[in-house]
Design a protein around this motif. Sequence first.
Motif, PDB file in Angstrom:
ATOM      1  N   ALA A  40       0.843  -1.183   0.000  1.00 35.48           N
ATOM      2  CA  ALA A  40       0.000   0.000   0.000  1.00 35.48           C
ATOM      3  C   ALA A  40       0.886   1.244   0.000  1.00 35.48           C
ATOM      4  O   ALA A  40       2.051   1.175   0.411  1.00 35.48           O
ATOM      5  CB  ALA A  40      -0.912  -0.009   1.222  1.00 35.48           C
ATOM      6  N   PRO A  41       0.358   2.377  -0.439  1.00 37.84           N
ATOM      7  CA  PRO A  41       1.155   3.609  -0.459  1.00 37.84           C
ATOM      8  C   PRO A  41       1.731   3.926   0.918  1.00 37.84           C
ATOM      9  O   PRO A  41       1.012   3.927   1.916  1.00 37.84           O
ATOM     10  CB  PRO A  41       0.134   4.671  -0.890  1.00 37.84           C
ATOM     11  CG  PRO A  41      -0.887   3.916  -1.666  1.00 37.84           C
ATOM     12  CD  PRO A  41      -0.985   2.571  -1.001  1.00 37.84           C
ATOM     13  N   GLY A  42       3.036   4.150   0.960  1.00 41.24           N
ATOM     14  CA  GLY A  42       3.696   4.492   2.206  1.00 41.24           C
ATOM     15  C   GLY A  42       3.907   3.339   3.162  1.00 41.24           C
ATOM     16  O   GLY A  42       4.368   3.546   4.289  1.00 41.24           O
ATOM     17  N   GLN A  43       3.577   2.135   2.710  1.00 41.83           N
ATOM     18  CA  GLN A  43       3.695   0.951   3.568  1.00 41.83           C
ATOM     19  C   GLN A  43       4.736  -0.014   3.009  1.00 41.83           C
ATOM     20  O   GLN A  43       5.095   0.063   1.833  1.00 41.83           O
ATOM     21  CB  GLN A  43       2.345   0.237   3.685  1.00 41.83           C
ATOM     22  CG  GLN A  43       1.219   1.106   4.210  1.00 41.83           C
ATOM     23  CD  GLN A  43       1.431   1.502   5.658  1.00 41.83           C
ATOM     24  OE1 GLN A  43       1.903   0.713   6.478  1.00 41.83           O
ATOM     25  NE2 GLN A  43       1.096   2.746   5.971  1.00 41.83           N
ATOM     26  N   PRO A  87     -11.584  -1.377   1.294  1.00 42.40           N
ATOM     27  CA  PRO A  87     -10.667  -0.301   0.882  1.00 42.40           C
ATOM     28  C   PRO A  87      -9.231  -0.535   1.362  1.00 42.40           C
ATOM     29  O   PRO A  87      -8.278  -0.166   0.652  1.00 42.40           O
ATOM     30  CB  PRO A  87     -11.280   0.939   1.536  1.00 42.40           C
ATOM     31  CG  PRO A  87     -12.740   0.629   1.590  1.00 42.40           C
ATOM     32  CD  PRO A  87     -12.817  -0.840   1.890  1.00 42.40           C
ATOM     33  N   GLU A  88      -9.067  -1.160   2.500  1.00 42.99           N
ATOM     34  CA  GLU A  88      -7.712  -1.420   3.004  1.00 42.99           C
ATOM     35  C   GLU A  88      -6.977  -2.508   2.223  1.00 42.99           C
ATOM     36  O   GLU A  88      -5.787  -2.747   2.471  1.00 42.99           O
ATOM     37  CB  GLU A  88      -7.749  -1.785   4.494  1.00 42.99           C
ATOM     38  CG  GLU A  88      -8.734  -2.877   4.856  1.00 42.99           C
ATOM     39  CD  GLU A  88     -10.053  -2.328   5.369  1.00 42.99           C
ATOM     40  OE1 GLU A  88     -10.583  -1.353   4.766  1.00 42.99           O
ATOM     41  OE2 GLU A  88     -10.573  -2.870   6.373  1.00 42.99           O
ATOM     42  N   ASP A  89      -7.649  -3.150   1.283  1.00 40.22           N
ATOM     43  CA  ASP A  89      -6.976  -4.103   0.392  1.00 40.22           C
ATOM     44  C   ASP A  89      -6.294  -3.396  -0.779  1.00 40.22           C
ATOM     45  O   ASP A  89      -5.591  -4.028  -1.568  1.00 40.22           O
ATOM     46  CB  ASP A  89      -7.980  -5.121  -0.167  1.00 40.22           C
ATOM     47  CG  ASP A  89      -8.557  -6.029   0.899  1.00 40.22           C
ATOM     48  OD1 ASP A  89      -9.775  -6.292   0.853  1.00 40.22           O
ATOM     49  OD2 ASP A  89      -7.800  -6.478   1.778  1.00 40.22           O
ATOM     50  N   THR A  90      -6.489  -2.110  -0.887  1.00 40.59           N
ATOM     51  CA  THR A  90      -5.897  -1.332  -1.977  1.00 40.59           C
ATOM     52  C   THR A  90      -4.380  -1.371  -1.919  1.00 40.59           C
ATOM     53  O   THR A  90      -3.780  -1.261  -0.852  1.00 40.59           O
ATOM     54  CB  THR A  90      -6.377   0.134  -1.905  1.00 40.59           C
ATOM     55  OG1 THR A  90      -7.784   0.166  -2.155  1.00 40.59           O
ATOM     56  CG2 THR A  90      -5.657   0.997  -2.924  1.00 40.59           C
ATOM     57  N   GLY A  91      -3.769  -1.548  -3.095  1.00 43.75           N
ATOM     58  CA  GLY A  91      -2.313  -1.553  -3.171  1.00 43.75           C
ATOM     59  C   GLY A  91      -1.853  -2.171  -4.473  1.00 43.75           C
ATOM     60  O   GLY A  91      -2.668  -2.573  -5.310  1.00 43.75           O
ATOM     61  N   TRP A 112      10.057 -12.088  -9.128  1.00 47.50           N
ATOM     62  CA  TRP A 112       8.920 -11.214  -8.862  1.00 47.50           C
ATOM     63  C   TRP A 112       8.257 -10.762 -10.159  1.00 47.50           C
ATOM     64  O   TRP A 112       8.926 -10.570 -11.170  1.00 47.50           O
ATOM     65  CB  TRP A 112       9.368  -9.958  -8.116  1.00 47.50           C
ATOM     66  CG  TRP A 112       9.843 -10.221  -6.727  1.00 47.50           C
ATOM     67  CD1 TRP A 112      11.117 -10.498  -6.336  1.00 47.50           C
ATOM     68  CD2 TRP A 112       9.045 -10.221  -5.534  1.00 47.50           C
ATOM     69  NE1 TRP A 112      11.157 -10.689  -4.968  1.00 47.50           N
ATOM     70  CE2 TRP A 112       9.898 -10.512  -4.456  1.00 47.50           C
ATOM     71  CE3 TRP A 112       7.685  -9.995  -5.270  1.00 47.50           C
ATOM     72  CZ2 TRP A 112       9.443 -10.592  -3.138  1.00 47.50           C
ATOM     73  CZ3 TRP A 112       7.240 -10.069  -3.965  1.00 47.50           C
ATOM     74  CH2 TRP A 112       8.117 -10.365  -2.915  1.00 47.50           C
ATOM     75  N   GLY A 113       6.943 -10.595 -10.086  1.00 49.91           N
ATOM     76  CA  GLY A 113       6.233  -9.969 -11.176  1.00 49.91           C
ATOM     77  C   GLY A 113       6.378  -8.462 -11.113  1.00 49.91           C
ATOM     78  O   GLY A 113       6.957  -7.920 -10.166  1.00 49.91           O
ATOM     79  N   GLN A 114       5.811  -7.780 -12.103  1.00 50.90           N
ATOM     80  CA  GLN A 114       5.969  -6.333 -12.197  1.00 50.90           C
ATOM     81  C   GLN A 114       4.968  -5.582 -11.318  1.00 50.90           C
ATOM     82  O   GLN A 114       5.130  -4.380 -11.098  1.00 50.90           O
ATOM     83  CB  GLN A 114       5.799  -5.872 -13.654  1.00 50.90           C
ATOM     84  CG  GLN A 114       4.357  -5.770 -14.153  1.00 50.90           C
ATOM     85  CD  GLN A 114       3.720  -7.116 -14.447  1.00 50.90           C
ATOM     86  OE1 GLN A 114       4.329  -8.182 -14.298  1.00 50.90           O
ATOM     87  NE2 GLN A 114       2.473  -7.078 -14.897  1.00 50.90           N
ATOM     88  N   GLY A 115       3.975  -6.280 -10.818  1.00 51.08           N
ATOM     89  CA  GLY A 115       2.972  -5.668  -9.965  1.00 51.08           C
ATOM     90  C   GLY A 115       1.726  -5.268 -10.742  1.00 51.08           C
ATOM     91  O   GLY A 115       1.797  -4.857 -11.902  1.00 51.08           O
ATOM     92  N   THR A 116       0.593  -5.385 -10.090  1.00 50.88           N
ATOM     93  CA  THR A 116      -0.671  -4.963 -10.679  1.00 50.88           C
ATOM     94  C   THR A 116      -1.466  -4.199  -9.625  1.00 50.88           C
ATOM     95  O   THR A 116      -1.535  -4.619  -8.462  1.00 50.88           O
ATOM     96  CB  THR A 116      -1.476  -6.166 -11.228  1.00 50.88           C
ATOM     97  OG1 THR A 116      -2.647  -5.711 -11.900  1.00 50.88           O
ATOM     98  CG2 THR A 116      -1.897  -7.121 -10.116  1.00 50.88           C
ATOM     99  N   GLN A 117      -2.043  -3.084 -10.034  1.00 47.93           N
ATOM    100  CA  GLN A 117      -2.734  -2.211  -9.083  1.00 47.93           C
ATOM    101  C   GLN A 117      -4.138  -2.730  -8.793  1.00 47.93           C
ATOM    102  O   GLN A 117      -4.904  -3.040  -9.709  1.00 47.93           O
ATOM    103  CB  GLN A 117      -2.824  -0.794  -9.651  1.00 47.93           C
ATOM    104  CG  GLN A 117      -3.583   0.194  -8.768  1.00 47.93           C
ATOM    105  CD  GLN A 117      -2.833   0.532  -7.489  1.00 47.93           C
ATOM    106  OE1 GLN A 117      -1.631   0.775  -7.503  1.00 47.93           O
ATOM    107  NE2 GLN A 117      -3.555   0.562  -6.370  1.00 47.93           N
TER     108      GLN A 117
END
Length: 122
Positions: A40-43, A87-91, A112-117
């Motif tokens: 998550a942002p900032g985490q 909402p806390e699952d956002t990341g 690692w994968g590239q990540g998905t939003q």
Amino acid sequence: QVQLVESGGGLVQAGGSLRLSCAASGSIFSINVMGWYRQAPGQQREVVASITSGGVTNYADSVKGRFTISRDNAKNTEYLQMNSLKPEDTGVYYCNAEIRTSRFLPLTANYWGQGTQVTVSS
């Protein structure tokens, strides 16, 4: 070379569902543990779920009963079914795999994968 490619992220309302996929390709002899992480942002990045080649699963307490991890060993693919999203699952969700690339050397490495939003609106 080994590559992990994720798909399935997106925007969903709270209570909704999403299914993430992660396909591994390249010089793969075998895959041990596969997992999903999120940041998550900032985490810091945290583990969400993992699954062994034999199908033994583990989940973070925050997702137990809502998320299900699975894999198709024949396709070198793992999945994360996410239900009752909050909402806390956002990341950004990242797939991870412990892969052995050589038939002759019993050595593994983490990929690692590239990540998905994933964004969950309230």
